[in-house]
Design a protein around this motif. Structure first.
Motif, mmCIF file in Angstrom:
data_model
loop_
_atom_site.group_PDB
_atom_site.id
_atom_site.type_symbol
_atom_site.label_atom_id
_atom_site.label_comp_id
_atom_site.label_asym_id
_atom_site.label_seq_id
_atom_site.Cartn_x
_atom_site.Cartn_y
_atom_site.Cartn_z
ATOM 1 N N ASP A 42 44.470 33.561 45.894
ATOM 2 C CA ASP A 42 45.602 33.745 44.979
ATOM 3 C C ASP A 42 45.288 33.188 43.591
ATOM 4 O O ASP A 42 45.682 33.764 42.572
ATOM 5 C CB ASP A 42 46.861 33.084 45.541
ATOM 6 N N ALA A 43 44.570 32.065 43.552
ATOM 7 C CA ALA A 43 44.167 31.480 42.270
ATOM 8 C C ALA A 43 43.232 32.423 41.526
ATOM 9 O O ALA A 43 43.315 32.557 40.293
ATOM 10 C CB ALA A 43 43.501 30.122 42.484
ATOM 11 N N LYS A 44 42.381 33.114 42.251
ATOM 12 C CA LYS A 44 41.476 34.089 41.632
ATOM 13 C C LYS A 44 42.273 35.233 41.007
ATOM 14 O O LYS A 44 41.958 35.696 39.911
ATOM 15 C CB LYS A 44 40.493 34.616 42.684
ATOM 16 N N LYS A 45 43.329 35.664 41.696
ATOM 17 C CA LYS A 45 44.185 36.715 41.138
ATOM 18 C C LYS A 45 44.853 36.236 39.850
ATOM 19 O O LYS A 45 44.950 36.984 38.877
ATOM 20 C CB LYS A 45 45.245 37.138 42.156
ATOM 21 N N ALA A 46 45.291 34.999 39.837
ATOM 22 C CA ALA A 46 45.903 34.435 38.630
ATOM 23 C C ALA A 46 44.864 34.340 37.513
ATOM 24 O O ALA A 46 45.165 34.621 36.347
ATOM 25 C CB ALA A 46 46.511 33.066 38.923
ATOM 26 N N ALA A 47 43.636 33.961 37.851
ATOM 27 C CA ALA A 47 42.568 33.875 36.853
ATOM 28 C C ALA A 47 42.263 35.262 36.286
ATOM 29 O O ALA A 47 42.015 35.413 35.082
ATOM 30 C CB ALA A 47 41.310 33.262 37.471
#
Length: 102
Positions: A70-75
């Motif tokens: 999910d953090a990768k999607k935000a990045a």
């Protein structure tokens, strides 16, 4: 600039100064939501990475992996926002340059 131009009786320069202000306002209006999206994505990314670290420390590897995804999607959303902001900036740089050269 507009006041100085009007004091000198230079209507063309006054009009040009007014247009510069209009363009700057347009740029701010267009870039503000992009900046908000970037900021929100950065905040979410950081929160998710912190949560992933906590999950990992608590021994929940599966949750940590999910949170990092999910953090990768935000990045990725942050990167897309940065690209949109650069495009906006480049477009207005061209418009301002054209106006200055008139």
């Amino acid at each position: 600039d507009k006041i100085n131009a009007l004091e000198k009786g230079d209507e063309a320069a006054a009009k040009k100064a007014s247009r510069m202000v209009e363009l700057f306002t347009e740029q701010l209006t267009e870039s503000n939501p992009i900046l908000t999206d970037i900021s929100d994505a950065m905040t979410l990314e950081g929160e998710l990475l912190d949560a992933a670290d906590s999950a990992e420390k608590a021994g929940d590897a599966a949750k940590a992996v999910s949170l990092r995804e999910d953090a990768k999607k935000a990045a990725d959303k942050k990167a897309a926002g940065n690209e949109a902001l650069q495009e906006c900036s480049a477009r207005y740089n061209r418009v301002f340059k054209e106006l200055r050269e008139q």
